[in-house]
Every structure is written in structure tokens, then in C-alpha cells.
Design a protein around this motif. Structure first.
Motif, PDB file in Angstrom:
ATOM      1  N   LEU A  74       0.721  -1.290   0.052  1.00 41.00           N
ATOM      2  CA  LEU A  74       0.101   0.096   0.094  1.00 41.00           C
ATOM      3  C   LEU A  74       0.820   1.194   0.009  1.00 41.00           C
ATOM      4  O   LEU A  74       0.498   2.341  -0.528  1.00 41.00           O
ATOM      5  N   PHE A 117      -1.372   2.171  -9.815  1.00 40.55           N
ATOM      6  CA  PHE A 117      -2.044   0.679  -9.874  1.00 40.55           C
ATOM      7  C   PHE A 117      -1.373  -0.094 -10.731  1.00 40.55           C
ATOM      8  O   PHE A 117      -0.958   0.242 -12.071  1.00 40.55           O
ATOM      9  N   PHE A 158      -7.699  -4.704 -10.950  1.00 41.34           N
ATOM     10  CA  PHE A 158      -6.793  -3.600 -10.708  1.00 41.34           C
ATOM     11  C   PHE A 158      -6.442  -4.176  -9.368  1.00 41.34           C
ATOM     12  O   PHE A 158      -7.190  -4.658  -8.463  1.00 41.34           O
ATOM     13  N   GLY A 159      -5.165  -3.820  -8.803  1.00 38.62           N
ATOM     14  CA  GLY A 159      -4.904  -3.782  -7.344  1.00 38.62           C
ATOM     15  C   GLY A 159      -5.109  -2.528  -6.659  1.00 38.62           C
ATOM     16  O   GLY A 159      -6.081  -1.915  -7.295  1.00 38.62           O
ATOM     17  N   ALA A 160      -4.976  -2.735  -5.511  1.00 38.42           N
ATOM     18  CA  ALA A 160      -5.489  -1.407  -4.594  1.00 38.42           C
ATOM     19  C   ALA A 160      -4.696  -0.429  -4.774  1.00 38.42           C
ATOM     20  O   ALA A 160      -5.110   0.725  -4.214  1.00 38.42           O
ATOM     21  N   GLY A 161      -3.497  -0.540  -5.344  1.00 40.15           N
ATOM     22  CA  GLY A 161      -2.827   0.917  -5.513  1.00 40.15           C
ATOM     23  C   GLY A 161      -1.418   0.812  -4.612  1.00 40.15           C
ATOM     24  O   GLY A 161      -1.861   0.803  -3.304  1.00 40.15           O
ATOM     25  N   ARG A 189       0.950   3.910  -2.749  1.00 39.34           N
ATOM     26  CA  ARG A 189       0.869   5.244  -2.416  1.00 39.34           C
ATOM     27  C   ARG A 189       2.452   5.546  -2.301  1.00 39.34           C
ATOM     28  O   ARG A 189       2.977   5.032  -1.446  1.00 39.34           O
ATOM     29  N   TYR A 206     -16.337   2.076 -12.601  1.00 44.12           N
ATOM     30  CA  TYR A 206     -15.922   1.656 -11.209  1.00 44.12           C
ATOM     31  C   TYR A 206     -15.946   2.625  -9.962  1.00 44.12           C
ATOM     32  O   TYR A 206     -16.465   3.516 -10.209  1.00 44.12           O
ATOM     33  N   GLN A 261     -14.193   3.404  -6.278  1.00 37.59           N
ATOM     34  CA  GLN A 261     -12.769   3.369  -5.881  1.00 37.59           C
ATOM     35  C   GLN A 261     -13.172   3.789  -4.300  1.00 37.59           C
ATOM     36  O   GLN A 261     -13.372   4.949  -3.712  1.00 37.59           O
ATOM     37  N   GLY A 291      -8.049   2.904   0.037  1.00 40.95           N
ATOM     38  CA  GLY A 291      -7.524   1.712   0.218  1.00 40.95           C
ATOM     39  C   GLY A 291      -7.614   0.515  -0.478  1.00 40.95           C
ATOM     40  O   GLY A 291      -7.202  -0.603  -0.208  1.00 40.95           O
ATOM     41  N   MET A 292      -8.637   0.737  -1.349  1.00 42.77           N
ATOM     42  CA  MET A 292      -9.061  -0.480  -2.171  1.00 42.77           C
ATOM     43  C   MET A 292      -8.688  -0.348  -3.631  1.00 42.77           C
ATOM     44  O   MET A 292      -8.639   0.812  -3.876  1.00 42.77           O
ATOM     45  N   GLY A 293      -8.812  -1.230  -4.301  1.00 44.08           N
ATOM     46  CA  GLY A 293      -8.781  -1.128  -5.785  1.00 44.08           C
ATOM     47  C   GLY A 293      -9.893  -0.724  -6.386  1.00 44.08           C
ATOM     48  O   GLY A 293     -11.013  -0.321  -5.507  1.00 44.08           O
ATOM     49  N   LEU A 294      -9.985  -0.631  -7.724  1.00 44.88           N
ATOM     50  CA  LEU A 294     -11.161  -0.465  -8.250  1.00 44.88           C
ATOM     51  C   LEU A 294     -12.070  -1.707  -8.366  1.00 44.88           C
ATOM     52  O   LEU A 294     -11.667  -2.820  -8.939  1.00 44.88           O
TER      53      LEU A 294
END
Lengths: 111, 113
Positions: free
Chosen positions: A8, A88, A101-104, A106, B35, B37, B40-43
Motif C-alpha cells: 500500500l 495501480f 486492478f490492484g489496490a494501488g 501510494r 468503477y 474506488q 485503500g481499495m482497488g477499483l
């Protein structure tokens, strides 16, 4: 279902290299993408790699793909404060149009 | 060079109200997506469309509806807004070729109070 995982947070100093990692579960992935999201904006495509490639370089960006381990990484050389954003990882399976998609991650860049 | 345009950018709704999030693209893309969002989560994919007149559910369709009467427009309708629908909503589009990435709008930030 298929999944994409990323850490994250990542913090680096300006001028250092950043490496953002991603793992995915879809063994039929054909395309893997890196998107960048700046505050208050949508996702912008940074780069992508075909699943039959190991590496792709685009200016300061290097993408490495280990298909056996289903591991993708994005290296940003000479990281600048303007690189601070959420990154992402995403993958698209064979014959499909849906993207997972992943959660991203930062990225914080310290001056 | 507009790309994908979403309106409004921000909105506050009361519980039980309804609204439509607008999305339009000028790239003649057949595929369009909605989508959400969450922090803290993905799409999460809500709905998608492979062409005018064709829509299908994604992962989290409950509480939403879509329509696709033209190639350009793909509005998302919230009926009976609930606090759980507080999120940032992104619309995206892509070409028919499977290797083409999605292009995103700037998002609509929606709060349900």
C-alpha cells in the motif's frame, strides 16, 4: 476470482530509485499495466507490457515481468517529487476486455 | 482532446435520494465501464458495456443501473442512495482490440449523508 496484490505504501528520497511490486493470480494474463493516479484525478496509463516480454523500458520507467512467479515490478529511476502519486497494477486475461486492478501503492517522495 | 468526461465532479446526496452520474467519451470506443474506488481499495467494477444497447453486471452492481443508448454515453443511475455508496466513481472506455488499455475520466466524488 482473479486477484492483483500490491503493497500500500512506499517512501523514497528524491533522486533515488523507486520499485513498486505487484503479484497477480491469473495464469492467462496477456497484458499487464501500470497506471498513475494523482490527487483528484483519474487513472492515467503509464506503461504496459505483453505477457511474452520480460522487460520494457520507457525513459525513467522500467517494467520487469516474471511470468513464472506472476510478479510484476515498476522501477522509477531518479524519482522526483512530481512522481508522488498512487500507482495501480492491473492485468487483463486472454480474450477478455475486463481489467483487474490492484489496490494501488501510494508513493511518497521526500525532498 | 476531451477523452472521457464525467459530471458532476462532486455531489452530496441525502439517504434515499436518486441521481445519475454522467459519462461521455469522444474516442468512438465500444467498451465502457463504471468503477467505484473506496479508500485503500482497488477499483471495483460496477457495470460494463460492450456496445450501444448492451450492458452487463460487474462485481458490485447492487443499487445501481446503467443504460447505453449511444456509443458516446454511459450514465450510471443510483436509486435510493445509501451511505455504503459513498465513494469515488470512475468511468472508463477502451477500444475493441483486447490489448488496448482503458482510458479514465477524472471521477465523481459522491457522499451520501
Amino acid at each position: 476470482g482473479e486477484d492483483v496484490e500490491q503493497s500500500l505504501f512506499l517512501s523514497v528520497r528524491e533522486g533515488d530509485s523507486s520499485v513498486i511490486n505487484c503479484t497477480y493470480t491469473d495464469s492467462s494474463s496477456t497484458y499487464l499495466y501500470w497506471y498513475k493516479q494523482e490527487p483528484g484525478a483519474g487513472l492515467q496509463l503509464l506503461t504496459y507490457i505483453f505477457s511474452n516480454m520480460d522487460m520494457k523500458q520507457d525513459q525513467r520507467l522500467t517494467v520487469l515481468l516474471n511470468k513464472k512467479d506472476k510478479h510484476l515490478s515498476l522501477r522509477i529511476a531518479d524519482t522526483q517529487t512530481g512522481d508522488s502519486a498512487i500507482y495501480f497494477c492491473a492485468e487483463k486475461g486472454a480474450g477478455g476486455f475486463k481489467t483487474i486492478f490492484g489496490a494501488g501503492t501510494r508513493l511518497f517522495v521526500k525532498a | 482532446n476531451a477523452g472521457v468526461t464525467q459530471t458532476p465532479k462532486f455531489r452530496i446526496l441525502k439517504i434515499g435520494q436518486s441521481m445519475t452520474l454522467q459519462c461521455t467519451q469522444d474516442m468512438n470506443h465500444n467498451y465502457m465501464y463504471w468503477y467505484r474506488q473506496d479508500p485503500g481499495m482497488g477499483l471495483k467494477l460496477i457495470y460494463y458495456s460492450v456496445g450501444a444497447g448492451i450492458t452487463d453486471k460487474g462485481e458490485v452492481p447492487n443499487g445501481y443501473n446503467v443504460s447505453r443508448s449511444t456509443t458516446e454515453d454511459f450514465p450510471l443511475r443510483l436509486e435510493l442512495a445509501a451511505p455504503s455508496q459513498t465513494s469515488v466513481y470512475f468511468c472508463a472506455s477502451s477500444q475493441t482490440d483486447s490489448n488496448q488499455p482503458q482510458h479514465f475520466g477524472d471521477g465523481t466524488r459522491l457522499s451520501i449523508l
